[in-house]
Motif scaffolding. Structure first.
Motif, PDB file in Angstrom:
ATOM      1  N   PRO A 187       0.758  -1.277  -0.200  1.00 58.84           N
ATOM      2  CA  PRO A 187      -0.014  -0.054   0.122  1.00 58.84           C
ATOM      3  C   PRO A 187       0.824   1.311  -0.226  1.00 58.84           C
ATOM      4  O   PRO A 187       0.261   2.468  -0.348  1.00 58.84           O
ATOM      5  CB  PRO A 187      -0.917  -0.061   1.482  1.00 58.84           C
ATOM      6  CG  PRO A 187      -0.164  -1.060   2.035  1.00 58.84           C
ATOM      7  CD  PRO A 187       0.608  -2.081   1.189  1.00 58.84           C
ATOM      8  N   VAL A 188       2.072   1.178   0.389  1.00 60.14           N
ATOM      9  CA  VAL A 188       3.014   2.315   0.474  1.00 60.14           C
ATOM     10  C   VAL A 188       3.715   2.639  -0.791  1.00 60.14           C
ATOM     11  O   VAL A 188       3.582   3.702  -1.477  1.00 60.14           O
ATOM     12  CB  VAL A 188       4.013   2.447   1.521  1.00 60.14           C
ATOM     13  CG1 VAL A 188       5.023   3.612   1.616  1.00 60.14           C
ATOM     14  CG2 VAL A 188       3.107   2.121   2.904  1.00 60.14           C
ATOM     15  N   ASP A 189       4.205   1.586  -1.501  1.00 50.88           N
ATOM     16  CA  ASP A 189       5.117   1.940  -2.616  1.00 50.88           C
ATOM     17  C   ASP A 189       4.536   1.414  -3.864  1.00 50.88           C
ATOM     18  O   ASP A 189       4.998   1.286  -4.922  1.00 50.88           O
ATOM     19  CB  ASP A 189       6.614   0.956  -2.387  1.00 50.88           C
ATOM     20  CG  ASP A 189       7.302   1.617  -1.279  1.00 50.88           C
ATOM     21  OD1 ASP A 189       7.311   2.762  -1.327  1.00 50.88           O
ATOM     22  OD2 ASP A 189       7.762   0.808  -0.689  1.00 50.88           O
ATOM     23  N   GLY A 190       3.188   0.682  -3.688  1.00 56.32           N
ATOM     24  CA  GLY A 190       2.562  -0.157  -4.752  1.00 56.32           C
ATOM     25  C   GLY A 190       2.427   0.962  -5.980  1.00 56.32           C
ATOM     26  O   GLY A 190       2.490   0.372  -7.189  1.00 56.32           O
ATOM     27  N   GLU A 191       1.802   2.003  -5.844  1.00 55.35           N
ATOM     28  CA  GLU A 191       1.703   2.982  -6.929  1.00 55.35           C
ATOM     29  C   GLU A 191       2.745   3.488  -7.952  1.00 55.35           C
ATOM     30  O   GLU A 191       2.727   3.936  -8.759  1.00 55.35           O
ATOM     31  CB  GLU A 191       0.796   4.317  -6.372  1.00 55.35           C
ATOM     32  CG  GLU A 191      -0.398   3.917  -6.241  1.00 55.35           C
ATOM     33  CD  GLU A 191      -1.342   3.454  -7.393  1.00 55.35           C
ATOM     34  OE1 GLU A 191      -1.077   3.946  -8.633  1.00 55.35           O
ATOM     35  OE2 GLU A 191      -2.672   2.734  -6.868  1.00 55.35           O
TER      36      GLU A 191
END
Length: 100
Positions: free
Chosen positions: A47-51
């Motif tokens: 959820p932090v680095d996924g984008e």
């Protein structure tokens, strides 16, 4: 944030049944009273680095004659119909694919 909640409520209005689809990424099909098909799809990521990761191509079964897609923020997402399937690229942000 209110716009996202409004979009989700509008997309799911009339939902009578939701079922998990057998796909390579999380995807759920909703049957909506008096409305066309709806699929919600995304890629399960951190959820932090996924984008920061590039979108992944997804092919879903699709029986409607047309398809349009928007992400959870209301941004249009490109789709391509291809012989009983719909193709699109997804990331961490859920995408709503709907038909007439």
């Amino acid at each position: 944030m209110a716009d996202t909640f409004s979009l989700v409520a509008e997309q799911l209005a009339g939902a009578e049944r939701v079922s998990r689809m057998d796909t390579e990424v999380p995807a759920y099909a909703a049957e909506r009273a008096g409305r066309g098909p709806l699929v919600v799809v995304w890629d399960q990521r951190d959820p932090v680095d996924g984008e920061q990761e590039p979108p992944v191509p997804v092919t879903l079964p699709w029986t409607a004659s047309e398809a349009v897609a928007v992400d959870a923020f209301g941004a249009p997402v490109s789709v391509r119909l291809d012989g009983g399937t719909v193709r699109l690229a997804v990331s961490l942000t859920p995408v709503f694919v709907s038909g007439p």
